[in-house]
Scaffold this motif. Sequence first.
Motif, PDB file in Angstrom:
ATOM      1  N   PHE A  78     -26.951  14.466  33.110  1.00 54.18           N
ATOM      2  CA  PHE A  78     -25.498  14.489  32.913  1.00 54.18           C
ATOM      3  C   PHE A  78     -25.207  14.342  31.421  1.00 54.18           C
ATOM      4  CE2 PHE A  78     -26.559  12.386  36.926  1.00 54.18           C
ATOM      5  CZ  PHE A  78     -25.963  13.245  37.840  1.00 54.18           C
ATOM      6  N   PRO A  79     -25.508  15.368  30.635  1.00 51.61           N
ATOM      7  CA  PRO A  79     -25.382  15.248  29.176  1.00 51.61           C
ATOM      8  C   PRO A  79     -23.940  15.019  28.715  1.00 51.61           C
ATOM      9  CG  PRO A  79     -25.795  17.525  29.816  1.00 51.61           C
ATOM     10  CD  PRO A  79     -25.960  16.699  31.046  1.00 51.61           C
ATOM     11  N   ALA A  80     -23.768  14.020  27.845  1.00 50.92           N
ATOM     12  CA  ALA A  80     -22.456  13.702  27.258  1.00 50.92           C
ATOM     13  C   ALA A  80     -21.364  13.587  28.310  1.00 50.92           C
ATOM     14  CB  ALA A  80     -22.088  14.759  26.211  1.00 50.92           C
ATOM     15  N   ASP A  81     -21.720  13.002  29.447  1.00 50.81           N
ATOM     16  CA  ASP A  81     -20.766  12.890  30.548  1.00 50.81           C
ATOM     17  C   ASP A  81     -19.569  12.038  30.160  1.00 50.81           C
ATOM     18  OD1 ASP A  81     -20.336  13.663  33.324  1.00 50.81           O
ATOM     19  OD2 ASP A  81     -20.447  11.533  33.789  1.00 50.81           O
ATOM     20  N   GLU A  82     -19.778  11.076  29.248  1.00 50.25           N
ATOM     21  CA  GLU A  82     -18.675  10.218  28.829  1.00 50.25           C
ATOM     22  C   GLU A  82     -17.631  10.990  28.032  1.00 50.25           C
ATOM     23  OE1 GLU A  82     -21.625  10.236  25.470  1.00 50.25           O
ATOM     24  OE2 GLU A  82     -21.659  10.224  27.659  1.00 50.25           O
ATOM     25  N   LEU A  83     -18.017  12.145  27.461  1.00 49.45           N
ATOM     26  CA  LEU A  83     -17.084  12.977  26.699  1.00 49.45           C
ATOM     27  C   LEU A  83     -16.467  14.073  27.566  1.00 49.45           C
ATOM     28  CD1 LEU A  83     -19.048  13.471  23.363  1.00 49.45           C
ATOM     29  CD2 LEU A  83     -16.936  12.201  23.649  1.00 49.45           C
ATOM     30  N   TYR A  84     -17.320  14.777  28.293  1.00 49.84           N
ATOM     31  CA  TYR A  84     -16.874  15.949  29.046  1.00 49.84           C
ATOM     32  C   TYR A  84     -16.490  15.631  30.486  1.00 49.84           C
ATOM     33  CZ  TYR A  84     -18.807  18.654  25.157  1.00 49.84           C
ATOM     34  OH  TYR A  84     -19.080  19.172  23.926  1.00 49.84           O
ATOM     35  N   GLY A  85     -16.853  14.419  30.953  1.00 53.20           N
ATOM     36  CA  GLY A  85     -16.565  14.081  32.339  1.00 53.20           C
ATOM     37  C   GLY A  85     -17.289  15.015  33.290  1.00 53.20           C
ATOM     38  N   SER A  86     -16.609  15.441  34.323  1.00 54.52           N
ATOM     39  CA  SER A  86     -17.225  16.324  35.315  1.00 54.52           C
ATOM     40  C   SER A  86     -16.993  17.793  34.994  1.00 54.52           C
ATOM     41  CB  SER A  86     -16.664  16.009  36.711  1.00 54.52           C
ATOM     42  OG  SER A  86     -15.245  16.149  36.721  1.00 54.52           O
TER      43      SER A  86
END
Length: 415
Positions: A78-86
Amino acid sequence: MKIRALLFICCTTILVSAVEAKAQEDKEAPKQVVYIKKMDKRVSELMADRVGIRKNMELKELATINERAMEAKEDLMFPADELYGSNWENQWVDPFRGTTAKVNFPDSFAIDCSSFVYPIAIDSMARITSKYGPRRRRMHRGIDLKVLIGDTIRAAFDGKVRIKNFERRGYGNYLVIRHPNGLETVYGHLSKALVQPNDIVHAGDPIALGGNTGRSTGSHLHFETRFLGQAINPAEIIDFENGVPHQDTYVFHNVKINGRRSNIYTSSSDRMVYHRVKSGDTLGKIARIYGTSVNELCRLNGLKGTSVLRIGQSIRCSAGAVTSSKGGKSKPTASASVKQTVKTTVAADAAAVASINQASKAGQQEATPVYHRVKSGDTLGAIAAKYGTTVSKLCELNGITKTTILKLGRALRCS
């Protein structure tokens, strides 16, 4: 007779003394044995405790390593999930295109570039055929690197493939990879992709073969770096001459223009800004947005006051000190200092397009930064003497201290 008696008494005394000494030894021997046994037992206990402590430490280290490995694996899943979300769009290069969602740009964001791998063969290094910026009345949002058809293209960072697609009038065969550091990289004009969507790749892994597909006049690799859909000049992150990042960590700052929201990121106090023309835009309106004048826009873009603007055309706006449209005095643009950052939310298709350029002093002719690649034996003092600067200036330009250990291959900015 007396002599015999005397000898007898002496012998008797000696024998009695020997017997008493023997008895005393026999009496003390068990105590010594007990003491030695107790010492041996204590030593054994201490050794056991030491082994136990080391075992616990090793178990903790192993648990930490396993935890880090799990975190790294999760970051790749889940790369950069904190930025891009889902948001995992598989159709558009800009993941927020065609959606009503707004992008929450953070005030600043640090991107780890230390694991970068040059995407083409080493012997092709520095063969840039087209730079980032306006080109033939269009905005070229990447850097073109010369390759031959069939040359191996490699992933620049660890990441996960988001898009494998074909665009006849644009990228041709292309890939988009999202990375845990927050960047997305685009690889265009490929002859063949070697990976599929949702594949996990590591920096340096072969992902495609060079080609000449799509809108291309010769075989090359079109390479882009994007952050939350915003195209960023790759040359501001990577020293393409030496094939290494300018810095291990590259920090982007969100800025406003005259108090208006924008999606412009910069890592320097001076910048070059481009505006993408939308329906209804005029030179006067653009000048008001960026706090400059129509004459300045015409000078920067080779236009006339009567020039007709095309939708999608990129207009270069001023960087650093600009001229106000209301007065003839020069004043700095709002937020010229990136140290004063503000939180803002912008639409994914905001008109302002940032082209982060080499730092230049306001009011002076823009100079090209000079970089030095660290070699064995280099010191800050030697590098400063070579480029006619000071150690303090080198530290200021590169965000390091005088005691920082220089890594071989690192690019240091010298001017």
